[in-house]
Scaffold this motif. Structure first.
Motif, PDB file in Angstrom:
ATOM      1  N   PHE A 159      37.553 -15.197 149.087  1.00  0.00           N
ATOM      2  CA  PHE A 159      38.754 -14.611 148.503  1.00  0.00           C
ATOM      3  C   PHE A 159      39.140 -13.373 149.296  1.00  0.00           C
ATOM      4  O   PHE A 159      38.358 -12.853 150.098  1.00  0.00           O
ATOM      5  CB  PHE A 159      38.544 -14.255 147.028  1.00  0.00           C
ATOM      6  CG  PHE A 159      37.528 -13.171 146.787  1.00  0.00           C
ATOM      7  CD1 PHE A 159      37.932 -11.867 146.531  1.00  0.00           C
ATOM      8  CD2 PHE A 159      36.172 -13.445 146.803  1.00  0.00           C
ATOM      9  CE1 PHE A 159      37.006 -10.871 146.302  1.00  0.00           C
ATOM     10  CE2 PHE A 159      35.234 -12.452 146.573  1.00  0.00           C
ATOM     11  CZ  PHE A 159      35.653 -11.158 146.330  1.00  0.00           C
ATOM     12  N   SER A 160      40.361 -12.930 149.074  1.00  0.00           N
ATOM     13  CA  SER A 160      40.882 -11.733 149.720  1.00  0.00           C
ATOM     14  C   SER A 160      41.489 -10.825 148.655  1.00  0.00           C
ATOM     15  O   SER A 160      41.973 -11.293 147.625  1.00  0.00           O
ATOM     16  CB  SER A 160      41.930 -12.092 150.777  1.00  0.00           C
ATOM     17  OG  SER A 160      43.016 -12.770 150.187  1.00  0.00           O
ATOM     18  N   VAL A 161      41.479  -9.519 148.944  1.00  0.00           N
ATOM     19  CA  VAL A 161      41.962  -8.504 148.017  1.00  0.00           C
ATOM     20  C   VAL A 161      43.063  -7.700 148.715  1.00  0.00           C
ATOM     21  O   VAL A 161      42.876  -7.238 149.844  1.00  0.00           O
ATOM     22  CB  VAL A 161      40.827  -7.572 147.557  1.00  0.00           C
ATOM     23  CG1 VAL A 161      41.358  -6.490 146.630  1.00  0.00           C
ATOM     24  CG2 VAL A 161      39.727  -8.376 146.874  1.00  0.00           C
ATOM     25  N   VAL A 162      44.187  -7.559 148.046  1.00  0.00           N
ATOM     26  CA  VAL A 162      45.297  -6.750 148.551  1.00  0.00           C
ATOM     27  C   VAL A 162      45.375  -5.485 147.709  1.00  0.00           C
ATOM     28  O   VAL A 162      45.422  -5.564 146.471  1.00  0.00           O
ATOM     29  CB  VAL A 162      46.624  -7.527 148.489  1.00  0.00           C
ATOM     30  CG1 VAL A 162      47.767  -6.680 149.030  1.00  0.00           C
ATOM     31  CG2 VAL A 162      46.508  -8.830 149.284  1.00  0.00           C
ATOM     32  N   TRP A 163      45.391  -4.322 148.373  1.00  0.00           N
ATOM     33  CA  TRP A 163      45.367  -3.054 147.645  1.00  0.00           C
ATOM     34  C   TRP A 163      46.261  -2.036 148.343  1.00  0.00           C
ATOM     35  O   TRP A 163      46.533  -2.140 149.537  1.00  0.00           O
ATOM     36  CB  TRP A 163      43.940  -2.507 147.541  1.00  0.00           C
ATOM     37  CG  TRP A 163      43.272  -2.274 148.870  1.00  0.00           C
ATOM     38  CD1 TRP A 163      42.602  -3.192 149.626  1.00  0.00           C
ATOM     39  CD2 TRP A 163      43.239  -1.051 149.619  1.00  0.00           C
ATOM     40  NE1 TRP A 163      42.139  -2.634 150.787  1.00  0.00           N
ATOM     41  CE2 TRP A 163      42.521  -1.301 150.812  1.00  0.00           C
ATOM     42  CE3 TRP A 163      43.744   0.224 149.394  1.00  0.00           C
ATOM     43  CZ2 TRP A 163      42.295  -0.320 151.766  1.00  0.00           C
ATOM     44  CZ3 TRP A 163      43.519   1.209 150.349  1.00  0.00           C
ATOM     45  CH2 TRP A 163      42.794   0.914 151.517  1.00  0.00           C
ATOM     46  N   MET A 200      33.347 -10.095 141.759  1.00  0.00           N
ATOM     47  CA  MET A 200      33.332 -11.547 141.817  1.00  0.00           C
ATOM     48  C   MET A 200      31.963 -12.104 141.436  1.00  0.00           C
ATOM     49  O   MET A 200      31.863 -13.103 140.701  1.00  0.00           O
ATOM     50  CB  MET A 200      33.729 -12.015 143.221  1.00  0.00           C
ATOM     51  CG  MET A 200      33.736 -13.526 143.387  1.00  0.00           C
ATOM     52  SD  MET A 200      34.926 -14.350 142.296  1.00  0.00           S
ATOM     53  CE  MET A 200      36.461 -13.915 143.092  1.00  0.00           C
ATOM     54  N   ARG A 201      30.904 -11.477 141.899  1.00  0.00           N
ATOM     55  CA  ARG A 201      29.558 -11.949 141.542  1.00  0.00           C
ATOM     56  C   ARG A 201      29.320 -11.808 140.036  1.00  0.00           C
ATOM     57  O   ARG A 201      28.654 -12.654 139.423  1.00  0.00           O
ATOM     58  CB  ARG A 201      28.512 -11.176 142.325  1.00  0.00           C
ATOM     59  CG  ARG A 201      28.487 -11.501 143.810  1.00  0.00           C
ATOM     60  CD  ARG A 201      27.342 -10.818 144.531  1.00  0.00           C
ATOM     61  NE  ARG A 201      27.374 -11.097 145.955  1.00  0.00           N
ATOM     62  CZ  ARG A 201      26.873 -12.193 146.519  1.00  0.00           C
ATOM     63  NH1 ARG A 201      26.281 -13.102 145.759  1.00  0.00           N
ATOM     64  NH2 ARG A 201      26.957 -12.380 147.824  1.00  0.00           N
ATOM     65  N   GLU A 202      29.848 -10.758 139.434  1.00  0.00           N
ATOM     66  CA  GLU A 202      29.666 -10.596 137.989  1.00  0.00           C
ATOM     67  C   GLU A 202      30.405 -11.668 137.220  1.00  0.00           C
ATOM     68  O   GLU A 202      29.882 -12.252 136.260  1.00  0.00           O
ATOM     69  CB  GLU A 202      30.143  -9.212 137.561  1.00  0.00           C
ATOM     70  CG  GLU A 202      29.991  -8.954 136.072  1.00  0.00           C
ATOM     71  CD  GLU A 202      30.376  -7.549 135.674  1.00  0.00           C
ATOM     72  OE1 GLU A 202      30.523  -7.290 134.469  1.00  0.00           O
ATOM     73  OE2 GLU A 202      30.535  -6.706 136.587  1.00  0.00           O
ATOM     74  N   THR A 249      38.818 -16.447 137.480  1.00  0.00           N
ATOM     75  CA  THR A 249      40.238 -16.324 137.747  1.00  0.00           C
ATOM     76  C   THR A 249      40.470 -15.043 138.509  1.00  0.00           C
ATOM     77  O   THR A 249      39.706 -14.078 138.404  1.00  0.00           O
ATOM     78  CB  THR A 249      41.056 -16.314 136.450  1.00  0.00           C
ATOM     79  OG1 THR A 249      40.614 -15.215 135.643  1.00  0.00           O
ATOM     80  CG2 THR A 249      40.882 -17.600 135.673  1.00  0.00           C
ATOM     81  N   ALA A 250      41.574 -15.053 139.267  1.00  0.00           N
ATOM     82  CA  ALA A 250      41.914 -13.852 140.032  1.00  0.00           C
ATOM     83  C   ALA A 250      42.207 -12.684 139.108  1.00  0.00           C
ATOM     84  O   ALA A 250      41.891 -11.530 139.429  1.00  0.00           O
ATOM     85  CB  ALA A 250      43.119 -14.145 140.925  1.00  0.00           C
ATOM     86  N   ALA A 251      42.788 -12.969 137.944  1.00  0.00           N
ATOM     87  CA  ALA A 251      43.118 -11.881 137.018  1.00  0.00           C
ATOM     88  C   ALA A 251      41.858 -11.197 136.503  1.00  0.00           C
ATOM     89  O   ALA A 251      41.819  -9.965 136.369  1.00  0.00           O
ATOM     90  CB  ALA A 251      43.947 -12.418 135.863  1.00  0.00           C
ATOM     91  N   ALA A 252      40.809 -11.990 136.210  1.00  0.00           N
ATOM     92  CA  ALA A 252      39.579 -11.392 135.702  1.00  0.00           C
ATOM     93  C   ALA A 252      38.924 -10.502 136.754  1.00  0.00           C
ATOM     94  O   ALA A 252      38.455  -9.393 136.457  1.00  0.00           O
ATOM     95  CB  ALA A 252      38.611 -12.490 135.259  1.00  0.00           C
ATOM     96  N   VAL A 253      38.893 -10.967 137.998  1.00  0.00           N
ATOM     97  CA  VAL A 253      38.291 -10.169 139.072  1.00  0.00           C
ATOM     98  C   VAL A 253      39.116  -8.915 139.337  1.00  0.00           C
ATOM     99  O   VAL A 253      38.577  -7.821 139.519  1.00  0.00           O
ATOM    100  CB  VAL A 253      38.152 -11.014 140.348  1.00  0.00           C
ATOM    101  CG1 VAL A 253      37.593 -10.184 141.487  1.00  0.00           C
ATOM    102  CG2 VAL A 253      37.245 -12.212 140.093  1.00  0.00           C
ATOM    103  N   GLN A 274      43.366 -13.027 145.807  1.00  0.00           N
ATOM    104  CA  GLN A 274      43.694 -14.390 146.196  1.00  0.00           C
ATOM    105  C   GLN A 274      42.408 -15.178 146.412  1.00  0.00           C
ATOM    106  O   GLN A 274      41.615 -14.845 147.294  1.00  0.00           O
ATOM    107  CB  GLN A 274      44.536 -14.405 147.466  1.00  0.00           C
ATOM    108  CG  GLN A 274      45.864 -13.678 147.331  1.00  0.00           C
ATOM    109  CD  GLN A 274      46.619 -13.606 148.638  1.00  0.00           C
ATOM    110  OE1 GLN A 274      46.063 -13.855 149.703  1.00  0.00           O
ATOM    111  NE2 GLN A 274      47.897 -13.252 148.572  1.00  0.00           N
ATOM    112  N   LEU A 275      42.213 -16.214 145.595  1.00  0.00           N
ATOM    113  CA  LEU A 275      41.050 -17.089 145.736  1.00  0.00           C
ATOM    114  C   LEU A 275      41.353 -18.130 146.805  1.00  0.00           C
ATOM    115  O   LEU A 275      42.237 -18.971 146.637  1.00  0.00           O
ATOM    116  CB  LEU A 275      40.724 -17.753 144.406  1.00  0.00           C
ATOM    117  CG  LEU A 275      40.343 -16.816 143.257  1.00  0.00           C
ATOM    118  CD1 LEU A 275      40.148 -17.603 141.982  1.00  0.00           C
ATOM    119  CD2 LEU A 275      39.097 -16.027 143.593  1.00  0.00           C
TER     120      LEU A 275
END
Length: 415
Positions: A159-163, A200-202, A249-253, A274-275
């Motif tokens: 996955f990727s993270v946009v910040w 994500m691991r959690e 889900t992306a929302a949870a992460v 983004q997964l």
């Protein structure tokens, strides 16, 4: 006698190199003379001053020009996608907006200009490298992508993270998160990446492998077909373990990441997660695909069975209702007939009590009428047997043929 007059000077140690004997003599350039260097620097400095450097007025003019240049060095420009973070002796003082600004020159105040509108991206579990024209190469990073699920299975997640840095909130007067981003995080990108992987691991660790792999599949999105209004409920075929909607889900992460970074006062806003891939490890991928195909077949067969039940059950219930109604009708007619016969018998019994002979005669005639009414019969008078009537002549057959002949003639005439 002076030493300089003795054979060219040098004193009594002219040939010995001094009272400590002859020292080593090495060829090479002689070291520079410090006094000579200072004298030349002073001369150059004097030539730069007005009027040839005479008096203290030149020094004051030079100092004044230096102060003006130092003061002008405090002007700085903040670009449209930046914010100015003013530090006074290393301590945060204020935030300036895009445009031309001023601060007390160095070393009293300094300015940092981080980009606050640029969207930054961090990849976890993979690395993409732009190649040639419209080509992107990607490689896996198993140390980051392989994660343990709640039922002790392994899943491969990329996955990727946009910040971005948190923007200022004019309504509440809250400044942007640029200062927190600069001073509360030693290495912002590494911290955000570690938080993303941890979140994500959690989330994966709270889910079962089946829940993770079935996210977005028809099994979690299918709706059971409604039954007929008069049909009984039909239980669908279910696996041994109930499959709930997937928790990954992306929302949870994203929510968990934002909560963690806010507790750090990181000044960062996670805009999107983004997964890219959620799949079993490559070594067992084919087996899991077979399992998914089997699950899809199970769902299809379950739906077909429900459709068959929806069609057959109403038909069976209709036939049962029809048979029940027919039985109720037969029951009602039989009971009514029995009651009618009982009432008639009571009437006949009452009439018999009043007139036995007449009643007996009437009963005999009605009985004979009921018995012989539906039977073909020929009545022969024994007294007329001597008048040429053959007793064994099948008169009943002759009567039938006599009745059918006129009917055939009538049919032929009609044609």
């Amino acid at each position: 006698m002076p030493w300089s007059n003795q054979s060219g000077g040098g004193g009594p140690w002219r040939n010995q190199g001094g009272p400590w004997g002859q020292g080593p003599q090495q060829p090479g350039p002689t070291p520079p003379d410090l006094e000579d260097m200072l004298r030349r620097v002073q001369e150059r400095f004097r030539t730069m001053l007005p009027g040839g450097g005479g008096g203290g007025r030149g020094v004051l003019a030079l100092v004044f020009l230096g102060l003006i240049g130092w003061g002008l060095s405090g002007f700085y420009k903040v670009e449209a996608d930046e914010e100015g973070i003013v530090l006074r002796f290393g301590k945060y003082v204020s935030t300036t907006q895009p445009g031309l600004n001023y601060h007390i020159p160095y070393p009293i105040e300094t300015v940092l200009t981080p980009k606050v509108t640029t969207q930054n991206s961090i990849e976890v579990g993979m690395r993409t490298t732009p190649g040639g024209t419209r080509t992107v190469s990607s490689r896996e990073v198993p140390q980051e992508s392989l994660m343990l699920t709640g039922d002790e299975n392994i899943v491969d997640v990329n996955f990727s993270v946009v910040w971005v840095i948190k923007p200022a909130d004019g309504a509440s007067g809250r400044p942007s998160g640029a200062a927190d981003y600069l001073f509360n995080l030693e290495n912002p990108e590494s911290t955000i990446k570690a938080v993303a992987e941890s979140a994500m691991r959690e989330v994966v660790g709270r889910s079962r492998l089946q829940q993770i792999l079935t996210e977005g599949t028809p099994e979690t999105e299918s709706v059971a077909q409604p039954l007929a209004p008069d049909a009984p409920p039909v239980e669908p075929v279910r696996p041994k373990e109930e499959v709930q909607p997937a928790a990954v889900t992306a929302a949870a992460v994203r929510e968990l990441m934002q909560k963690t970074l806010d507790s750090y006062n990181a000044g960062v806003d996670i805009t999107q997660v983004q997964l890219q891939k959620i799949a079993p490890p490559g070594e067992v991928l084919s087996a899991f695909r077979e399992v998914q195909v089997a699950q899809a077949d199970r769902i299809r067969l379950t739906n077909e069975a429900q459709a068959y039940a929806n069609r057959i059950v109403p038909e069976a219930r209709g036939k049962a209702a029809q048979a029940t109604q027919a039985a109720e009708g037969y029951k009602a007619s039989t009971v009514a007939a029995a009651q009618g016969q009982a009432a008639r018998f009571r009437q006949v019994a009452s009439a018999y009590d009043q007139a036995p002979d007449v009643t007996r005669e009437r009963l005999f005639l009605e009985t004979m009428e009921r018995i012989y009414g539906a039977v073909d019969k020929v009545i022969i008078d024994p007294k007329a047997s001597g008048q040429g009537i053959v007793p064994f002549l099948p008169l009943d057959q002759l009567q039938k043929s006599g009745r059918t002949a006129p009917a055939a003639e009538a049919t032929g005439a009609a044609q």
